[in-house]
Design a protein around this motif. Sequence first.
Motif, PDB file in Angstrom:
ATOM      1  N   UNK A 166       0.837  -1.204   0.000  1.00  0.00           N
ATOM      2  CA  UNK A 166       0.000   0.000   0.000  1.00  0.00           C
ATOM      3  C   UNK A 166       0.873   1.255   0.000  1.00  0.00           C
ATOM      4  N   UNK A 167       1.916   1.250   0.806  1.00  0.00           N
ATOM      5  CA  UNK A 167       2.771   2.419   0.925  1.00  0.00           C
ATOM      6  C   UNK A 167       3.751   2.550  -0.230  1.00  0.00           C
ATOM      7  N   UNK A 168       4.134   1.435  -0.829  1.00  0.00           N
ATOM      8  CA  UNK A 168       5.110   1.457  -1.929  1.00  0.00           C
ATOM      9  C   UNK A 168       4.561   0.632  -3.087  1.00  0.00           C
ATOM     10  N   UNK A 169       3.824   1.243  -4.008  1.00  0.00           N
ATOM     11  CA  UNK A 169       3.185   0.513  -5.104  1.00  0.00           C
ATOM     12  C   UNK A 169       4.156  -0.189  -6.034  1.00  0.00           C
ATOM     13  N   UNK A 170       5.465   0.081  -5.911  1.00  0.00           N
ATOM     14  CA  UNK A 170       6.450  -0.592  -6.758  1.00  0.00           C
ATOM     15  C   UNK A 170       6.993  -1.868  -6.120  1.00  0.00           C
ATOM     16  N   UNK A 171       6.590  -2.108  -4.850  1.00  0.00           N
ATOM     17  CA  UNK A 171       7.089  -3.294  -4.155  1.00  0.00           C
ATOM     18  C   UNK A 171       6.089  -4.431  -4.309  1.00  0.00           C
ATOM     19  N   UNK A 172       6.509  -5.497  -4.986  1.00  0.00           N
ATOM     20  CA  UNK A 172       5.634  -6.635  -5.261  1.00  0.00           C
ATOM     21  C   UNK A 172       5.583  -7.564  -4.049  1.00  0.00           C
ATOM     22  N   UNK A 173       4.329  -7.839  -3.588  1.00  0.00           N
ATOM     23  CA  UNK A 173       4.132  -8.770  -2.474  1.00  0.00           C
ATOM     24  C   UNK A 173       3.857 -10.181  -2.961  1.00  0.00           C
ATOM     25  N   UNK A 174       3.294 -10.309  -4.136  1.00  0.00           N
ATOM     26  CA  UNK A 174       2.953 -11.612  -4.681  1.00  0.00           C
ATOM     27  C   UNK A 174       1.889 -11.468  -5.754  1.00  0.00           C
ATOM     28  N   UNK A 175       1.323 -12.592  -6.180  1.00  0.00           N
ATOM     29  CA  UNK A 175       0.313 -12.607  -7.236  1.00  0.00           C
ATOM     30  C   UNK A 175      -0.964 -13.266  -6.703  1.00  0.00           C
ATOM     31  N   UNK A 176      -2.111 -12.691  -7.063  1.00  0.00           N
ATOM     32  CA  UNK A 176      -3.408 -13.210  -6.654  1.00  0.00           C
ATOM     33  C   UNK A 176      -4.176 -13.688  -7.883  1.00  0.00           C
ATOM     34  N   UNK A 177      -4.607 -14.947  -7.858  1.00  0.00           N
ATOM     35  CA  UNK A 177      -5.326 -15.518  -8.994  1.00  0.00           C
ATOM     36  C   UNK A 177      -6.839 -15.311  -8.849  1.00  0.00           C
ATOM     37  N   UNK A 178      -7.507 -15.197  -9.995  1.00  0.00           N
ATOM     38  CA  UNK A 178      -8.959 -15.019  -9.997  1.00  0.00           C
ATOM     39  C   UNK A 178      -9.651 -16.231  -9.378  1.00  0.00           C
ATOM     40  N   UNK A 179      -9.184 -17.420  -9.648  1.00  0.00           N
ATOM     41  CA  UNK A 179      -9.853 -18.603  -9.130  1.00  0.00           C
ATOM     42  C   UNK A 179      -9.800 -18.673  -7.608  1.00  0.00           C
ATOM     43  N   UNK A 180      -8.765 -18.059  -7.011  1.00  0.00           N
ATOM     44  CA  UNK A 180      -8.693 -18.025  -5.551  1.00  0.00           C
ATOM     45  C   UNK A 180      -9.777 -17.105  -4.975  1.00  0.00           C
ATOM     46  N   UNK A 181     -10.044 -15.997  -5.659  1.00  0.00           N
ATOM     47  CA  UNK A 181     -11.095 -15.083  -5.208  1.00  0.00           C
ATOM     48  C   UNK A 181     -12.461 -15.756  -5.326  1.00  0.00           C
ATOM     49  N   UNK A 182     -12.694 -16.446  -6.441  1.00  0.00           N
ATOM     50  CA  UNK A 182     -13.973 -17.125  -6.645  1.00  0.00           C
ATOM     51  C   UNK A 182     -14.159 -18.235  -5.615  1.00  0.00           C
ATOM     52  N   UNK A 183     -13.101 -18.974  -5.339  1.00  0.00           N
ATOM     53  CA  UNK A 183     -13.183 -20.036  -4.331  1.00  0.00           C
ATOM     54  C   UNK A 183     -13.476 -19.451  -2.954  1.00  0.00           C
ATOM     55  N   UNK A 184     -12.846 -18.316  -2.650  1.00  0.00           N
ATOM     56  CA  UNK A 184     -13.098 -17.648  -1.372  1.00  0.00           C
ATOM     57  C   UNK A 184     -14.566 -17.222  -1.281  1.00  0.00           C
ATOM     58  N   UNK A 185     -15.097 -16.656  -2.369  1.00  0.00           N
ATOM     59  CA  UNK A 185     -16.512 -16.246  -2.396  1.00  0.00           C
ATOM     60  C   UNK A 185     -17.426 -17.445  -2.157  1.00  0.00           C
ATOM     61  N   UNK A 186     -17.156 -18.546  -2.853  1.00  0.00           N
ATOM     62  CA  UNK A 186     -18.007 -19.740  -2.707  1.00  0.00           C
ATOM     63  C   UNK A 186     -17.988 -20.269  -1.277  1.00  0.00           C
ATOM     64  N   UNK A 187     -16.822 -20.237  -0.639  1.00  0.00           N
ATOM     65  CA  UNK A 187     -16.716 -20.692   0.751  1.00  0.00           C
ATOM     66  C   UNK A 187     -17.510 -19.795   1.694  1.00  0.00           C
ATOM     67  N   UNK A 188     -17.383 -18.474   1.494  1.00  0.00           N
ATOM     68  CA  UNK A 188     -18.110 -17.539   2.347  1.00  0.00           C
ATOM     69  C   UNK A 188     -19.611 -17.662   2.142  1.00  0.00           C
ATOM     70  N   UNK A 189     -20.041 -17.836   0.893  1.00  0.00           N
ATOM     71  CA  UNK A 189     -21.465 -17.985   0.612  1.00  0.00           C
ATOM     72  C   UNK A 189     -22.013 -19.258   1.247  1.00  0.00           C
ATOM     73  N   UNK A 190     -21.218 -20.340   1.180  1.00  0.00           N
ATOM     74  CA  UNK A 190     -21.640 -21.597   1.800  1.00  0.00           C
ATOM     75  C   UNK A 190     -21.789 -21.425   3.314  1.00  0.00           C
ATOM     76  N   UNK A 191     -20.874 -20.680   3.934  1.00  0.00           N
ATOM     77  CA  UNK A 191     -20.966 -20.416   5.377  1.00  0.00           C
ATOM     78  C   UNK A 191     -22.247 -19.654   5.710  1.00  0.00           C
ATOM     79  N   UNK A 192     -22.531 -18.632   4.895  1.00  0.00           N
ATOM     80  CA  UNK A 192     -23.727 -17.823   5.142  1.00  0.00           C
ATOM     81  C   UNK A 192     -24.996 -18.654   4.986  1.00  0.00           C
ATOM     82  N   UNK A 193     -25.017 -19.533   3.982  1.00  0.00           N
ATOM     83  CA  UNK A 193     -26.190 -20.375   3.769  1.00  0.00           C
ATOM     84  C   UNK A 193     -26.372 -21.363   4.910  1.00  0.00           C
ATOM     85  N   UNK A 194     -25.242 -21.931   5.383  1.00  0.00           N
ATOM     86  CA  UNK A 194     -25.334 -22.856   6.522  1.00  0.00           C
ATOM     87  C   UNK A 194     -25.857 -22.136   7.750  1.00  0.00           C
ATOM     88  N   UNK A 195     -25.361 -20.903   7.961  1.00  0.00           N
ATOM     89  CA  UNK A 195     -25.814 -20.122   9.103  1.00  0.00           C
ATOM     90  C   UNK A 195     -27.291 -19.789   8.977  1.00  0.00           C
TER      91      UNK A 195
END
Length: 605
Positions: free
Chosen positions: A571-600
């Motif tokens: 955040x403070x240094x936009x030129x410093x690379x922390x890593x790479x985030x894949x789209x499928x990881x975001x979608x998997x995270x969404x599906x997990x959270x949605x499943x939790x909400x539905x179970x609740x």
Amino acid sequence: MDILRTVRETLTFTTETSPLKRTGKWLLVYILIGVIAGLGSILFHTLCELGMHFFLDGLAGYRPPVPAGEHALLPPTDTPFSRWILLFLPALGGLVSGWLVYTYAPEAEGHGTDSAIDAYHNKGGQIRGRVPIIKTVASAITLTTGGSGGREGPIAQIGAGFGSFLGNQLGLSERERRIMLAAGVAAGVGSIFRAPMAGALFAAEVLYREPEFESEVIIPAGIASAVAYCIFCLVYGWGSLFHAPNFTFTNPLELGPYALLALVLTAGGFVYVKCFHGVHALFAKIPIKNHFKPAIGGLLTGGIGFFLPQTLAFGYGVVQQAINGELGIALLLGVALGKILTTSFTISSGGSGGVFGPSVVIGGALGGGVGQTVDALLPGLIDPGAFIIVGMAGFFTAVSNTPVSTIIFVSEMTGSYHLLLPSLLVCFLCQILAQKVTIYVEQYANKLQSPAHAGEFFVDVLQSFRVRDLLGQIRKFVTVPEGMSFAKFKEFFSDTTQDYFPVVNTRNELSGIFTNRDIRTILFAPEVDDLVVVKDIATTDLITTNPDEDLGTVMTKFTKKNLDCLPVVDVQNPNHLLGMLRRREVIAFYNNELAKMKRQGNSER
């Protein structure tokens, strides 16, 4: 059929239809729903009046008191009162209505509103065309032979059924059909209780257990409800259902007893809901055909009515008597307890009727009991009659999670608008104290849990989380220096599984990126191996994210350029690379959270 064809052609929407014409056509649809629902209310009310005259009055000689806003359609008979006929009459009504419902439309059993809620959430607004017809006849038989129930369940299913039918005839989408179903519910309920505003709010609020409205329903429901109300009142007269003195709230010290009333109503609501669902579970275990179960429920109802006839049928006249100060504490509490039992036996056994009406009676009786008790202990502090009206609102809120529409309901039904402040206090206290208790088992916690909105909340869910919530999923990719020759890169490429290649300068700062797709055309062109360096291949128009960015924005970046991976920078240094985030990881995270909400949500239902 020719009429339906003409209506369908008139209301056909095309992409060329102007916004003004589309608005006019939708307005016509909602008015048509209101007209049919209003006529349905007239028909149902008339059947109930005739049934009360011929069954309760003509056979048992029992003439229940009526609210001041209603009048008997026919003069009373000369039949002498017979408790023994009153004992068996509800069983006879249960036998006929049970055979009718379970033979032709099993989904018409019970209190009706739940079926409409279920159709909204799970069936795309679909209700079989025969259901409103069967519901009308079965409910009229159940209620006019002494069964305890209300009008809103049957008329809600009648209005909802026509809204669904019209949506099908016009070939509308599921969303549009659901809105028309809800408009039908509002029109039916708002007209027969002479509470058009409350009917519209109720149809939008009753769908969910949490304080949430189906906003797209309110305007269509309001139009349909107003039209239906006018049509009903043209036949059965204008004005409110109950007549009440001009109660006022002028002393803040009254809020203490009103808070006590909220506790009593919440406790009573808990007993009512547990008894209602407990009796339903008990009848489900009885090893006989469903057709005969309402007769058993009717016999149990008649057994209570034998000793306390005020607990039979609608009971609205009892509330009027309580408002007029004609009933004592003992009778009020007896009616409250007896009405809980008779309603549970009538409806939970498979009989047909609503639960709002009995709730009004139970709440009014409990409110009257508390009001008279407080007045005896603290003379002059409160008016017991006001506690009856507020009790009506608070009790139904406690069992339905519909505080806003219920406050308006009771105000419109009694013509008393000066008790809004204590009603707000009592209803919202009841809402808080009884949030997980509901008479409507088909309610969903909120829109997120509803199948009707599946897929609509993808971005909304993601926007509530940040990239930092996926730090464990951010991968460390090997970077390549800007000055690396393409020949050297090919050696690196042959030993890696990476498909994205972050490029860094001499200060190890992120300066560009490219993918294996970008090098496909030159990968087998040896003449460029020593002429091209990585910097020449990489794009410097970087799309990045950072740990503070919400995942909704991240998903927008993925889809905007059809990317599969994004660089995550500091955040403070936009030129410093922390890593790479894949789209499928975001979608998997969404599906997990949605499943939790539905179970609740399912665990809370």
